[in-house]
Structures are given as structure tokens and as C-alpha cells.
Design a protein around this motif. Sequence first.
Motif, PDB file in Angstrom:
ATOM      1  N   UNK A 346       0.828  -1.205   0.000  1.00  0.00           N
ATOM      2  CA  UNK A 346       0.000   0.000   0.000  1.00  0.00           C
ATOM      3  C   UNK A 346       0.867   1.261   0.000  1.00  0.00           C
ATOM      4  N   UNK A 347       1.923   1.263   0.809  1.00  0.00           N
ATOM      5  CA  UNK A 347       2.805   2.433   0.870  1.00  0.00           C
ATOM      6  C   UNK A 347       3.528   2.636  -0.464  1.00  0.00           C
ATOM      7  N   UNK A 348       3.973   1.551  -1.076  1.00  0.00           N
ATOM      8  CA  UNK A 348       4.632   1.676  -2.380  1.00  0.00           C
ATOM      9  C   UNK A 348       3.670   2.190  -3.443  1.00  0.00           C
ATOM     10  N   UNK A 349       2.401   1.771  -3.376  1.00  0.00           N
ATOM     11  CA  UNK A 349       1.409   2.283  -4.333  1.00  0.00           C
ATOM     12  C   UNK A 349       1.171   3.773  -4.112  1.00  0.00           C
ATOM     13  N   UNK A 350       1.150   4.217  -2.864  1.00  0.00           N
ATOM     14  CA  UNK A 350       0.998   5.650  -2.584  1.00  0.00           C
ATOM     15  C   UNK A 350       2.204   6.423  -3.092  1.00  0.00           C
ATOM     16  N   UNK A 351       3.400   5.896  -2.855  1.00  0.00           N
ATOM     17  CA  UNK A 351       4.610   6.560  -3.352  1.00  0.00           C
ATOM     18  C   UNK A 351       4.600   6.658  -4.879  1.00  0.00           C
ATOM     19  N   UNK A 352       4.127   5.612  -5.525  1.00  0.00           N
ATOM     20  CA  UNK A 352       4.047   5.634  -6.994  1.00  0.00           C
ATOM     21  C   UNK A 352       3.079   6.715  -7.466  1.00  0.00           C
ATOM     22  N   UNK A 353       1.922   6.797  -6.821  1.00  0.00           N
ATOM     23  CA  UNK A 353       0.935   7.794  -7.212  1.00  0.00           C
ATOM     24  C   UNK A 353       1.440   9.211  -6.957  1.00  0.00           C
ATOM     25  N   UNK A 354       2.084   9.415  -5.814  1.00  0.00           N
ATOM     26  CA  UNK A 354       2.576  10.756  -5.477  1.00  0.00           C
ATOM     27  C   UNK A 354       3.697  11.168  -6.420  1.00  0.00           C
ATOM     28  N   UNK A 355       4.531  10.215  -6.828  1.00  0.00           N
ATOM     29  CA  UNK A 355       5.577  10.577  -7.787  1.00  0.00           C
ATOM     30  C   UNK A 355       4.972  10.983  -9.126  1.00  0.00           C
ATOM     31  N   UNK A 356       3.885  10.341  -9.527  1.00  0.00           N
ATOM     32  CA  UNK A 356       3.270  10.720 -10.792  1.00  0.00           C
ATOM     33  C   UNK A 356       2.659  12.119 -10.700  1.00  0.00           C
ATOM     34  N   UNK A 357       1.916  12.389  -9.651  1.00  0.00           N
ATOM     35  CA  UNK A 357       1.339  13.725  -9.464  1.00  0.00           C
ATOM     36  C   UNK A 357       1.459  14.104  -7.992  1.00  0.00           C
TER      37      UNK A 357
END
Length: 502
Positions: A346-357
Motif C-alpha cells: 500500500x505504501x509503495x502504491x501511494x509513493x508511486x501515485x505521489x511521484x506521478x502527481x
Amino acid sequence: MADSDGLGEAATAAASAPATGLSPPRGWRERLRAGLAGTGASLWFVAGLGLLYALRVPLRLCENLAAECKVWRNPLNLFRGAEYRRYTWVTGKEPLTYYDMNLSAQDHQTFFTCDTDFLRPSDTVMQKAWRERNPPARIKAAYQALELNNDCATAYVLLAEEEATTIVDAERLFKQALKAGETVYRRSQQCQHQSPQHEAQLILCTGFLIGILGSLEKYNSKIFKFQENSCEGRDTNVLVYIKRRLAMCARKLGRIREAVKIMRDLMKEFPPLTMVNIHENLLESLLELQAYADVQAVLAKYDDISLPKSAAICYTAALLKTRTVSDKFSPETASRRGLSSAEINAVEAIHRAVEFNPHVPKYLLEMKSLILPPEHILKRGDSEAIAYAFFHLQHWKRIEGALNLLQCTWEGTFRMIPYPLEKGHLFYPYPSCTETADRELLPTFHHVSVYPKKELPFFIHFTAGLCSSTAMIALLTHQFPEIMGILVKAISMISRTCVEFL
């Protein structure tokens, strides 16, 4: 005696007269003027450095103007008459910029016009209507087109978008447009399978183009190519647009399952039209139904490395993974026992989303106020973040603990991204032109979010200021020693007086 007296007077006169080549003693004003003349180059250099520092932001924006950022049509854009205009009536503010509306006018001309519109008078009137800047003039032209042809689908589309003041009225007009659009679409499909000779006979019967294009071969080679490609594509675009807006009307009126069915049928009937991002409308409707298994199925198809990403794709994927652990997540417990595998995902998915936008979390966490989303968005920009949070904030609030997990973990993304920002971690480097494009897309009363850069520590700022002030004092002391001495004495006397008074 006379000679000695003459020598004495001469010596006295010589002593009293100024020596040849020596100037008389000057006052402080003369000394200041002379010092400024001698230090002109140094002062101009310091002033130039200060000017460059003051203009560092405008210069950076001017450099970004050269970069090109692709602007996309907002897949969830609102209705001008029923939503944007009502906002203007209530607040007195214009939610759309001229740049955004100009892009929409270009889209409408691309979607709803073709090269043979002059064959039908109603389409000729609508072609002019889409180019008109004044909304009342566009609405008037739409009514003129309906007088010429009661089955003009694009005229109903314009009235539904701009004249209807409620979603119910817009849906009624879109249903009339659908009826006319399906008739025209079926007719264009039948014409597509006819021979070019038969098409030539049908068009030549109108006598509209005889004498303009010359021979029949030239007519076939030019006009029918446009008719088969452009007009058929136009009729398809009109039909898809109408059905999509009807689905959005159903979604806004609470008929969500009906909206989902229309979207699914659209995606099956017109699979090549993936670039219009109908799947993002479908994702939002499925999240409203809390059909998370269906959401995951859509993500499995569109969250692919070969397809373009969006904030809706990345943050929805993060929301689904957050949903499995957010209700039991606690920062204290996680720091004491460590993260489980599901929490790490879940944390990695949040980091991925935040890096995109990186702009989205501040709107989801309500650290920044939301405004109405524009009709066009810039991927990875503030405009996309507003469009996503405007429709998806309720879905994050519905899942218990999701926003808490986002608040605890989103800032950790910036420790993973390489610095300087010319490098990326999971995506391409963040574009440098987003701020300029977002300022064109978003209204002036909105404070545009800029990519959160790593700030320098206070010690660096303090050291830079101390060194600059020391260098300036040294330069002034070297050029004006007497004046600086007087200034130092005055400051020391004032300080001593204050200390004695206390």
C-alpha cells in the motif's frame, strides 16, 4: 634691512598661498561624490546581481515557455450551462480561462465538423457556431441550424452544453441529439459500403459542386475520400460524445448502474477510442457503487506499462491497496513492529501515485481548497490534481483510515526521488513546464500548486546572508573609511546609551 623685509614678506606669502598642483581641502560631500565616481563599476555589479536574484522566478518561467506540455481533455469535465454558469451566478467569478475555452472550441471543431459540411446548410451554420466566441451567438446559431434541419445533432449538443441550466434539461436535449445522431450515423454507415460511382451520382444530383471541382475523377478522388474518412469519423465522434454525456447525466442524477452500462457498451462498441479515456468515467462510477472487484478488473486492463498513465489510474490503484490495510493501520504500531507485506504494498502504491502527481495529496487531505476543475488538464500538473480530487475525494473518505495512511506516508515519496529532479524513480522526470501551463488553465483567483521542491536548511540561508552583508560592509568601509567610522561611532554611542538606560 629692506632686502630682509622683502624676503620675509615673500616667505609669508608663499606659506599662505596654496602649493602648485595641490587641491584645497574638500568637504564630506565632495569626498562622497568622488568615492561614488570611483566605485561606480562595483556598485553597478552589485546592483546587477541583485536584479538577477529578484528576477530569478520570471526568468525561469520564460525558459519554461519554450517547453511544450501536452494538454488533455478532462474526461469528467462539467457542463457549462448547468454547472460552470451556475457557479458564476452564485460567486461572480469565472471558473474557466480564455485559454481553456479556446482549447474547447478547437476540440469542438475537430469533433463536430468535417470537410463536406457545406453540402448541408445546417452543418454550415454549426461550423460557424463552434467558432463563435460569444455564448449567446452560439446558442442563436444552434437554433438557426435546427430551423434548417430539425435532426441536427450537433445543434442539440451545443444547447445541452451551454443553454441548459440543469442536468435534467441537459439530459433531455442530449436524448434528442442521440435520436438525430443515430439516424445520421446509420446513414453514414450505409454510404460507406456503397460504391464510389453510386456516391458520385447521389451527390451530383444536388448540382452543388458542378463547375467547381471539374472532372468526375477529381471529384471522386478528393470529395469522397473526405466524406468516407472525415464525415464518417465526425458522425462517430458525435455519437460517442452524446452517449458519454448521457452517461455522465445519469451518474449525476443518481442512476449510476445505468451510467456504468452506457460506458461499458461504449467501450465495447468503439474499442479504438481509448484515447478519450472513457475508462476514467467508468472507474469513478464503479467506485461510487463500491464495486471494487470491477474497479480492479478495469485497472488490470488500463494500468499497463504500454498505456499512458493518469492520476485517476495511479491513485485508484493506491486506494484499492490502501483499502485492505487502512482500517487497522496505526503509525505507532507500525513503527514498533514494522510494516507487513500488505502495508508495504500500500505504501509503495501511494509513493508511486505521489511521484506521478505530487499535487493531489494536499487536496485529498484538504490542505488546499478545491475549485471547479477546468475543461482541460495537464497530466502530472495542478489542474489534473484538482480534477481528480474534485470527484474522488468522497471515495477516499468512504474508506476508513485511507486518508490517515496517505497523510502518514505521502511525504516519504520525495526522499526516494533522486535530486536534482532531472531524474525519476518510477516515471520519467517531472516536467518543468507544468507551472506555466497550469497558470493558463486555472483561474487567477486560484493559488497554483508548484511541485514541492526540497527546501534549503535555515543554516544555509543564514550563512549566505551573513557573508553578503559582511562583503558589503567591507566594500563600503574601503571606499568611505571616514563616513563608516562616523557611522560606527554613532551606532556604538546609541548602543551604550540604551544599555546605560536599561
